[in-house]
Motif scaffolding. Structure first.
Motif, PDB file in Angstrom:
ATOM      1  N   GLU A 138       2.871 -14.695  -9.647  1.00 57.88           N
ATOM      2  CA  GLU A 138       1.872 -14.234  -8.677  1.00 57.88           C
ATOM      3  C   GLU A 138       0.497 -13.969  -9.307  1.00 57.88           C
ATOM      4  O   GLU A 138      -0.460 -13.770  -8.595  1.00 57.88           O
ATOM      5  N   PHE A 139       0.421 -13.935 -10.630  1.00 54.60           N
ATOM      6  CA  PHE A 139      -0.874 -13.698 -11.246  1.00 54.60           C
ATOM      7  C   PHE A 139      -1.624 -14.990 -11.574  1.00 54.60           C
ATOM      8  O   PHE A 139      -2.772 -14.960 -11.960  1.00 54.60           O
ATOM      9  N   LEU A 140      -0.963 -16.114 -11.425  1.00 53.92           N
ATOM     10  CA  LEU A 140      -1.655 -17.380 -11.666  1.00 53.92           C
ATOM     11  C   LEU A 140      -2.207 -17.902 -10.336  1.00 53.92           C
ATOM     12  O   LEU A 140      -1.577 -17.767  -9.296  1.00 53.92           O
ATOM     13  N   THR A 141      -3.390 -18.496 -10.396  1.00 56.03           N
ATOM     14  CA  THR A 141      -3.924 -19.091  -9.164  1.00 56.03           C
ATOM     15  C   THR A 141      -3.259 -20.446  -8.951  1.00 56.03           C
ATOM     16  O   THR A 141      -2.665 -21.018  -9.870  1.00 56.03           O
ATOM     17  N   ASP A 142      -3.415 -20.979  -7.723  1.00 53.36           N
ATOM     18  CA  ASP A 142      -2.830 -22.291  -7.418  1.00 53.36           C
ATOM     19  C   ASP A 142      -3.335 -23.346  -8.399  1.00 53.36           C
ATOM     20  O   ASP A 142      -2.576 -24.170  -8.898  1.00 53.36           O
ATOM     21  N   VAL A 144       5.212 -11.405  -1.991  1.00 48.34           N
ATOM     22  CA  VAL A 144       5.627 -10.341  -2.917  1.00 48.34           C
ATOM     23  C   VAL A 144       5.604  -8.956  -2.274  1.00 48.34           C
ATOM     24  O   VAL A 144       6.373  -8.080  -2.656  1.00 48.34           O
ATOM     25  N   GLN A 145       4.744  -8.785  -1.251  1.00 48.22           N
ATOM     26  CA  GLN A 145       4.645  -7.452  -0.622  1.00 48.22           C
ATOM     27  C   GLN A 145       5.812  -7.159   0.318  1.00 48.22           C
ATOM     28  O   GLN A 145       6.012  -6.004   0.712  1.00 48.22           O
ATOM     29  N   ASP A 146       6.587  -8.154   0.709  1.00 47.52           N
ATOM     30  CA  ASP A 146       7.670  -7.922   1.676  1.00 47.52           C
ATOM     31  C   ASP A 146       8.702  -6.964   1.080  1.00 47.52           C
ATOM     32  O   ASP A 146       9.122  -7.133  -0.073  1.00 47.52           O
ATOM     33  N   THR A 147       9.139  -5.990   1.863  1.00 41.13           N
ATOM     34  CA  THR A 147      10.124  -5.046   1.321  1.00 41.13           C
ATOM     35  C   THR A 147      11.546  -5.520   1.668  1.00 41.13           C
ATOM     36  O   THR A 147      11.742  -6.295   2.612  1.00 41.13           O
ATOM     37  N   ASP A 148      12.515  -5.016   0.889  1.00 42.40           N
ATOM     38  CA  ASP A 148      13.912  -5.409   1.120  1.00 42.40           C
ATOM     39  C   ASP A 148      14.356  -5.032   2.531  1.00 42.40           C
ATOM     40  O   ASP A 148      15.084  -5.781   3.191  1.00 42.40           O
ATOM     41  N   THR A 151       6.642 -15.352   8.609  1.00 42.10           N
ATOM     42  CA  THR A 151       6.439 -14.408   7.512  1.00 42.10           C
ATOM     43  C   THR A 151       6.569 -12.998   8.068  1.00 42.10           C
ATOM     44  O   THR A 151       6.315 -12.750   9.249  1.00 42.10           O
ATOM     45  N   ILE A 152       6.950 -12.107   7.179  1.00 43.13           N
ATOM     46  CA  ILE A 152       7.080 -10.701   7.579  1.00 43.13           C
ATOM     47  C   ILE A 152       5.722 -10.178   8.042  1.00 43.13           C
ATOM     48  O   ILE A 152       5.611  -9.501   9.070  1.00 43.13           O
ATOM     49  N   LYS A 153       4.685 -10.523   7.277  1.00 45.50           N
ATOM     50  CA  LYS A 153       3.337 -10.023   7.605  1.00 45.50           C
ATOM     51  C   LYS A 153       2.921 -10.463   9.013  1.00 45.50           C
ATOM     52  O   LYS A 153       2.428  -9.668   9.804  1.00 45.50           O
ATOM     53  N   ALA A 154       3.114 -11.758   9.281  1.00 44.70           N
ATOM     54  CA  ALA A 154       2.666 -12.276  10.583  1.00 44.70           C
ATOM     55  C   ALA A 154       3.477 -11.651  11.713  1.00 44.70           C
ATOM     56  O   ALA A 154       2.929 -11.312  12.762  1.00 44.70           O
ATOM     57  N   LYS A 166      -5.313  -4.676   8.234  1.00 42.70           N
ATOM     58  CA  LYS A 166      -5.540  -3.854   7.041  1.00 42.70           C
ATOM     59  C   LYS A 166      -4.331  -2.971   6.684  1.00 42.70           C
ATOM     60  O   LYS A 166      -4.250  -2.450   5.572  1.00 42.70           O
ATOM     61  N   ASN A 167      -3.385  -2.849   7.609  1.00 39.79           N
ATOM     62  CA  ASN A 167      -2.201  -2.014   7.320  1.00 39.79           C
ATOM     63  C   ASN A 167      -0.952  -2.831   6.998  1.00 39.79           C
ATOM     64  O   ASN A 167       0.157  -2.291   6.955  1.00 39.79           O
ATOM     65  N   LEU A 168      -1.142  -4.121   6.750  1.00 37.25           N
ATOM     66  CA  LEU A 168       0.036  -4.985   6.584  1.00 37.25           C
ATOM     67  C   LEU A 168       0.846  -4.693   5.331  1.00 37.25           C
ATOM     68  O   LEU A 168       2.016  -5.051   5.237  1.00 37.25           O
ATOM     69  N   LYS A 169       0.211  -4.070   4.366  1.00 40.83           N
ATOM     70  CA  LYS A 169       0.927  -3.809   3.108  1.00 40.83           C
ATOM     71  C   LYS A 169       2.005  -2.729   3.271  1.00 40.83           C
ATOM     72  O   LYS A 169       2.942  -2.648   2.492  1.00 40.83           O
ATOM     73  N   GLU A 170       1.839  -1.887   4.299  1.00 40.01           N
ATOM     74  CA  GLU A 170       2.823  -0.805   4.495  1.00 40.01           C
ATOM     75  C   GLU A 170       4.077  -1.336   5.173  1.00 40.01           C
ATOM     76  O   GLU A 170       4.003  -2.146   6.096  1.00 40.01           O
ATOM     77  N   GLU A 171       5.230  -0.827   4.704  1.00 38.45           N
ATOM     78  CA  GLU A 171       6.488  -1.238   5.342  1.00 38.45           C
ATOM     79  C   GLU A 171       6.480  -0.791   6.805  1.00 38.45           C
ATOM     80  O   GLU A 171       6.060   0.316   7.109  1.00 38.45           O
ATOM     81  N   ASN A 172       6.947  -1.663   7.693  1.00 39.05           N
ATOM     82  CA  ASN A 172       6.977  -1.283   9.119  1.00 39.05           C
ATOM     83  C   ASN A 172       8.048  -2.108   9.839  1.00 39.05           C
ATOM     84  O   ASN A 172       7.767  -3.145  10.437  1.00 39.05           O
ATOM     85  N   VAL A 173       9.275  -1.625   9.722  1.00 37.93           N
ATOM     86  CA  VAL A 173      10.418  -2.359  10.272  1.00 37.93           C
ATOM     87  C   VAL A 173      10.360  -2.410  11.798  1.00 37.93           C
ATOM     88  O   VAL A 173      10.717  -3.417  12.409  1.00 37.93           O
ATOM     89  N   ASP A 174       9.844  -1.342  12.417  1.00 40.33           N
ATOM     90  CA  ASP A 174       9.788  -1.308  13.889  1.00 40.33           C
ATOM     91  C   ASP A 174       8.847  -2.381  14.424  1.00 40.33           C
ATOM     92  O   ASP A 174       9.160  -3.086  15.395  1.00 40.33           O
TER      93      ASP A 174
END
Ligand code: ADP
Length: 558
Positions: A3-7, A385-389, A333-336, A346-354
């Protein structure tokens, strides 16, 4: 860590195979290749004909949930899946669209996949590649020049300069060119008129080339394109201007598919890339059919979400090309899904199962839609990488509850190794018999066809046609140009025509503002709302971060 390398850093770290070897492994004799350096080639149309007797492989479509600014990764999953299929010992080829320079320098920064699921040489693919888009720009603008010259030289066709529908194009996001005045400078420069620029991928030439079966067929399509109306309101075509021969000449190489490779040396056919908005948004039929002759599993993608991309893939591309898909992958994707469940970007990084659970309604509707075409479908969860288990577990649980296969895909971080599970599931699905059918009968009236899409795919109440649209339908009926598939031009961000209505909206009408024919491409475009055919650049364009050093090494293409 990946994840630290660019495409571009990842792409540069992998040694490419000579394209001749990649092609030969795919079953393409090197005599069929027209080389553009060591790593790119065009495939001759005669060479393609020689493969006519090969059996067709399985056709796998990759599509997605309704897009959000969070990004979905259809190209990344398509490339990863094709690599994954090869990892499990199958023979797969991927067929993708060619990137346009507009989005490359705008927001996107490139369209050659991501992470360890990329096609290479990514710098070339993202920039001039083999010149196809430049050739289309030239052919489009030749036609524009012929139109204005015809009027200047006496206007024998009695073209109504107020009703010229053909626009100039440029492969760049340049909002200043949307509405312009041309022919200023006096009599010698022609008749002053309002004109417009579109981005090249929005040209009907791109759609026509992507649906053409060969150069003669393309020439016939070019001749049919309506460029203006005369003073009696009758259509004037490129054929009336005797433009098709010279245009086809400019496109004689652009019509040949391009072959490159993925980071794992899977053959990749990258050819054509019509706008997914006012056109059908899929790579060329020639490349797709070639891929089916070469591979046991041809993986391809369609633009935007499944309501637009997959519907057009089935009802336009498969219908016009006689294709029969075997399986569909829906990328989520989880984010979408969280955004579809109401979470702000702006709040997508926080876990939000609901929110994820709520946003599943969007995926659910796309799944039902694909099933309604009679095809088996699997959900590909493109892992970030941000998706939680907990979020991943919930999504898998929801899919299982729904009774649909689901696979966690890590192609971005791990290449084909991260997509072997999806590959196994796709292989199993392709063995199932399916009952693929189109959504509507092409012989039905335009309103009937549009209503089928609105009610069965978008799940709106009905299509409402403006007075102008009704008049245009009458004109097309009068010209006998109404028995073609429908190409809906609608916001990609919602099932409805309101881009803010995320999730799975209900109780809405779809307003069709204009109806026009792309006679060369062979479909009827129904525009709902303002459709942008010449995008602009954002406040901080991706171009600002790009650079090249003395040796030609580039950075900033993401
Ligand atoms: P689409 O085809 O849906 O437009 P792409 O596959 O082109 O999407 O991906 C868009 C961007 O998102 C690319 O820059 C890609 O590198 C990035 N991307 C895709 N999948 C992932 C992932 N799983 N993790 C991080 N970035 C990703």
């Amino acid at each position: 860590m990946a994840e630290f390398l660019t495409d571009i850093e990842i792409a540069d770290s992998v040694e490419m195979e000579p394209i001749v070897e990649v092609a030969e492994r795919a079953g393409l004799n090197k005599d069929f290749l027209e080389l553009y350096g060591n790593y790119k080639a065009k495939i001759s149309l005669e060479g393609i004909k020689e493969l006519d007797n090969n059996d067709d492989g399985k056709l796998v479509l990759v599509t997605a949930i309704t897009p959000t600014p969070a990004g979905e990764g259809k190209s990344t999953v398509s490339i990863g899946l094709s690599q994954g299929l090869n990892k499990i010992g199958k023979n797969s080829v991927v067929a993708l669209r060619e990137p346009s320079l507009g989005p490359v320098f705008g927001v996107k920064g490139g369209a050659a996949g991501g992470g360890y699921s990329q096609v290479v040489p990514m710098e070339d693919i993202n920039l001039h590649f083999t010149g196809d888009l430049h050739a289309m720009t030239a052919a489009n603008n030749l036609l524009s020049a012929l139109i204005d010259n015809h009027i200047h030289q006496g206007n024998a066709l009695r073209i109504d300069a107020r009703q010229i529908t053909w626009k100039r194009v440029l492969d760049m996001n340049d909002r200043a060119l949307r509405n312009i005045v041309i022919a200023l400078g006096g009599k010698a420069s022609g008749f002053v008129r309002e004109d417009h620029f579109m981005i090249t991928v929005a040209s009907e030439i791109m759609a026509a080339l992507c649906l053409a079966s060969g150069l003669e067929d393309l020439k016939g399509r070019l001749a049919k394109m309506i460029v203006a109306y005369n003073l009696d309101g009758e259509p004037v075509t490129a054929g009336d201007l005797e433009a098709q021969g010279a245009m086809a000449m400019l496109l004689k190489d652009a019509i040949k598919p391009n072959i490159v490779q993925t980071l794992e040396h899977t053959p990749a056919l990258i050819h054509g890339g019509p706008f997914a908005n006012i056109a059908h948004g899929c790579n060329s039929l020639i490349a797709t059919k070639l891929g089916l002759k070469l591979a046991d599993y041809l993986v391809t993608e369609a633009g935007f979400g499944a309501d637009l991309g997959a519907e057009k893939f089935f009802d336009i591309k498969c219908r016009l090309g006689g294709l029969k898909p075997n399986a569909v992958v829906i990328v989520a994707t989880i984010k979408a899904l969280k955004m579809h469940g109401g979470v702000d970007k702006k709040n997508l990084k926080e876990e939000n199962v609901d929110a994820l659970e709520k946003g599943f309604a969007n995926l659910g509707r796309h799944l039902e839609n694909i099933k309604s075409f009679g095809l088996p479908v699997v959900v590909a969860v493109n892992r970030f990488v941000q998706d939680t288990d907990a979020e991943i577990a919930k999504l898998i649980e929801k899919c299982e509850e729904y009774g649909v296969e689901v696979s966690l895909c890590e192609g971005w971080g791990k290449g084909g190794d991260g997509v072997t599970d999806l590959a196994q599931k796709v292989v199993a699905m392709c063995e199932q018999p399916n009952d693929f059918h189109f959504l509507y009968d092409v012989e039905a009236s335009i309103p009937e066809k549009v209503n089928a899409i609105v009610q069965k795919i978008y799940r709106g109440r009905q299509a409402v046609f403006t007075a102008a649209a009704k008049k245009q339908i009458k004109t097309l009926e009068g010209l006998g140009l109404d028995k073609m598939p429908i190409c809906m031009a609608k916001t990609q961000f919602s099932f409805s025509d309101d881009k803010n209505a995320v999730g799975a909206p209900t109780d809405f009408d779809i307003t069709v503002q204009t109806v026009r024919v792309s006679a060369g491409a062979g479909f009827i475009v129904c525009e709902t709302g303002d459709i942008m055919v010449m995008p602009g650049l954002p406040k901080v364009p991706a171009a600002n971060k790009m650079d090249v050093d003395e040796s030609g090494k580039m950075e900033g293409l993401f």
